[in-house]
Write a protein that holds these residues in place. Structure first.
Motif, PDB file in Angstrom:
ATOM      1  N   UNK A  65     -11.770  11.168  27.900  1.00  0.00           N
ATOM      2  CA  UNK A  65     -13.104  10.647  28.206  1.00  0.00           C
ATOM      3  C   UNK A  65     -13.995  11.808  28.634  1.00  0.00           C
ATOM      4  N   UNK A  66     -15.188  11.844  28.083  1.00  0.00           N
ATOM      5  CA  UNK A  66     -16.067  12.964  28.386  1.00  0.00           C
ATOM      6  C   UNK A  66     -17.165  12.564  29.354  1.00  0.00           C
ATOM      7  N   UNK A  67     -17.662  13.461  30.152  1.00  0.00           N
ATOM      8  CA  UNK A  67     -17.213  14.851  30.234  1.00  0.00           C
ATOM      9  C   UNK A  67     -15.868  14.974  30.943  1.00  0.00           C
ATOM     10  N   UNK A 116     -11.508  28.576  19.174  1.00  0.00           N
ATOM     11  CA  UNK A 116     -10.821  29.836  18.864  1.00  0.00           C
ATOM     12  C   UNK A 116      -9.336  29.758  19.161  1.00  0.00           C
ATOM     13  N   UNK A 117      -8.973  28.951  20.144  1.00  0.00           N
ATOM     14  CA  UNK A 117      -7.567  28.832  20.512  1.00  0.00           C
ATOM     15  C   UNK A 117      -6.891  27.692  19.759  1.00  0.00           C
ATOM     16  N   UNK A 118      -7.531  27.180  18.716  1.00  0.00           N
ATOM     17  CA  UNK A 118      -6.866  26.228  17.842  1.00  0.00           C
ATOM     18  C   UNK A 118      -7.246  24.778  18.045  1.00  0.00           C
ATOM     19  N   UNK A 119      -8.160  24.500  18.956  1.00  0.00           N
ATOM     20  CA  UNK A 119      -8.590  23.127  19.178  1.00  0.00           C
ATOM     21  C   UNK A 119      -9.851  22.830  18.386  1.00  0.00           C
ATOM     22  N   UNK A 120     -10.409  21.671  18.600  1.00  0.00           N
ATOM     23  CA  UNK A 120     -11.681  21.339  17.968  1.00  0.00           C
ATOM     24  C   UNK A 120     -12.829  22.054  18.678  1.00  0.00           C
ATOM     25  N   UNK A 121     -14.009  22.049  18.062  1.00  0.00           N
ATOM     26  CA  UNK A 121     -15.178  22.609  18.747  1.00  0.00           C
ATOM     27  C   UNK A 121     -15.433  21.777  19.995  1.00  0.00           C
ATOM     28  N   UNK A 122     -15.536  22.438  21.137  1.00  0.00           N
ATOM     29  CA  UNK A 122     -15.628  21.697  22.391  1.00  0.00           C
ATOM     30  C   UNK A 122     -16.371  22.559  23.406  1.00  0.00           C
ATOM     31  N   UNK A 123     -17.605  22.205  23.734  1.00  0.00           N
ATOM     32  CA  UNK A 123     -18.360  23.040  24.678  1.00  0.00           C
ATOM     33  C   UNK A 123     -17.713  23.023  26.059  1.00  0.00           C
ATOM     34  N   UNK A 124     -17.856  24.108  26.766  1.00  0.00           N
ATOM     35  CA  UNK A 124     -17.184  24.215  28.066  1.00  0.00           C
ATOM     36  C   UNK A 124     -17.918  25.168  28.992  1.00  0.00           C
TER      37      UNK A 124
END
Length: 441
Positions: A96-98, A307-315
């Motif tokens: 669940x986001x955020x 970059x570490x293999x996950x989906x695009x995900x802002x952080x």
RNA sequence: GCGGUCAUAGCUCAGUUGGUUAGAGCACAAGAUUGUGAAUCUUGGGGUCGCGGGUUCGAGUCCCGUUGGCCGCCCCA
């Protein structure tokens, strides 16, 4: 003695040290909880590639890394960010986001020790995933400030310097510099405080001397210390990206001001942070006197999960280190003396009385009272002295006279008053006293 | 990785131009004191003087090396 020493840069925590460490952890945890962050944890030992993938091979020099018995290249974690990106990336579609997470853990870097820096240290890490707008920065910077305020530190003790790597890139682009040039300029800006004009020598070597006009514009951008100054400087330059960025700045600073935190935050474009993975707002916390290294640092890293293999995900995230915080608290006299005192100290006459006392001792402990008693037979005088030194509030006296009467004496160690209560009422009487429901006459 | 500086009891330190068996305070423990409080007195345990080598009749002290601490530089996720 001392045949075996701790490894250089590693720390041992005797009880009084551990108490102070836990005091810091407790307030960090409490702050994170009130801001709605959930605690997580992860392995201390990770595949070496997790850090190589992000930062390049030269970082290996500062890692505790080795080959394990299965032939795997592994490293003790030097930071939490890649790990938490993996955790979030692996379950990105189900969260669940955020996503608002924090952790407290130990980290290891093979470095030369210095004041406020060792080879092992604890960090509080807080991150928000899935929120691309400055609302995430608002929440994190507010939490960062609260993490310090909870110790009693004020805006006179510390502040947060806020900057923006994206703004720099857009600005340098508008000045006509390409990506590699812009990166080199950011490297120079990072060092400008210390080195002055010398900081640009690497740039000059790689790309030729910076034209004086550009240098002047960069230095005046670097000198910006307020939002109005920033707006004025950018007014001359058109561009959608710069305009949108400025709107984010207004949103973020407006929100922090609305929270009453403006005294804790300063615009300072001289902060760019060494790490390549930061993509937007970056911030660092410092003590006002300026004689400690950075207290905390963080920023936005929108590309790292992918970059570490996950989906695009802002952080966005930040970390606070325990060593500089402890130094600051000591300096300001805000490190409390933490002693663990029992609630109750049992004074015991002899072998017979000891067996009788054990029934109450065990029951009181089962009820949650902290209770101490002497392990060896001691004279009463010694026991009362020990009871007073222990910091206990009550003493229970199991002497031959009392037990013969079927009572126990309860002594208020501070008031120096005592009463006798029947054996079967000891637990109830202690509870009444400890909860403040009654006093001893 | 580089430079400066330091290392004597659990802690803070003293130890003279190299000279008997290395000291003090605090802390810890025992006793004075087997029914009531932080005092006082007495006593005790605890050191391969960081480690290794050298000079010397003799080294805590002088010399060399080494390990570790602190401070600074580099770096700083």
């Amino acid at each position: 003695m001392a045949t075996f020493q701790t490894l250089p840069g590693f720390r041992e925590f005797y009880p009084e040290d551990c108490a102070r460490r836990n005091h810091i952890f407790r307030l960090w945890r409490q702050s994170a909880g009130t801001y709605g962050f959930a605690e997580y944890d992860a392995p201390v030992l990770e595949p070496l590639d997790l850090y190589k993938a992000k930062s390049g091979n030269e970082i290996e020099a500062q890692l505790f890394s080795f080959t394990d018995k299965g032939g795997r290249e592994v490293a003790l974690r030097p930071e939490m960010t890649p790990t938490v990106c993996r955790l979030v990336g692996a379950r990105a579609s189900a969260l669940k986001r955020p996503v608002k997470w924090f952790s407290i853990g130990e980290f290891y870097r093979y470095e030369r020790m210095q004041k406020g820096r060792g080879r092992c240290f604890f960090q509080f890490n807080a991150d928000i995933f899935g929120e691309p707008g400055p609302e995430a920065e608002t929440e994190l910077i507010a939490l960062l400030i609260q993490c310090f305020r909870s110790f009693g530190l004020t805006a006179d003790d510390f502040y947060v310097r806020l900057s923006d790597r994206n703004l720099w890139f857009y600005y340098l682009e508008a000045l006509g510099l390409d990506q590699p040039q812009a990166r080199s300029i950011l490297g120079a800006i990072d060092k400008y405080d210390k080195l002055g004009a010398e900081a640009f020598s690497d740039y000059a070597r790689d790309f030729g001397a910076l034209p004086p006009v550009l240098m002047e514009k960069i230095l005046s951008f670097l000198a910006i210390k307020s939002l109005p100054a920033l707006e004025a400087q950018l007014a001359a330059l058109a561009g959608e990206k710069l305009g949108a960025r400025l709107a984010d700045w207004k949103k973020l600073l407006g929100a922090l001001a609305a929270m009453g935190l403006e005294r804790f935050v300063e615009v300072d474009l001289g902060v760019v942070r060494g790490l390549a993975y930061y993509t937007g707002f970056v911030f660092e916390a410092f003590d006002r006197k300026g004689d400690l290294r950075a207290l905390a640092g963080g920023g936005r890293y929108d590309d790292l999960v992918e970059k570490l293999g996950g989906p695009a995900f802002p952080a966005v995230g930040f970390a606070i280190g325990d060593m500089t915080v402890a130094l600051l608290l000591e300096q300001r006299g805000l490190m409390p003396t933490l002693i663990q005192s029992p609630d109750v100290y049992a004074v015991i006459g002899g072998a017979q009385e000891r067996l009788a006392a054990f029934a109450d001792i065990n029951e009181l402990r089962a009820c949650g009272f902290r209770l101490e008693y002497p392990m060896k037979e001691l004279a009463f005088g010694k026991q009362f002295k020990a009871a007073a030194e222990s910091g206990a509030k009550l003493a229970l006296i199991y002497g031959g006279d009392e037990l013969a009467k079927g009572v126990v004496k309860i002594r208020d160690l501070a008031q120096r008053t005592e009463i006798e209560v029947p054996r079967d009422q000891v637990v109830a009487s202690v509870r009444d006293f400890m909860t403040g429901a009654s006093r001893l006459a």
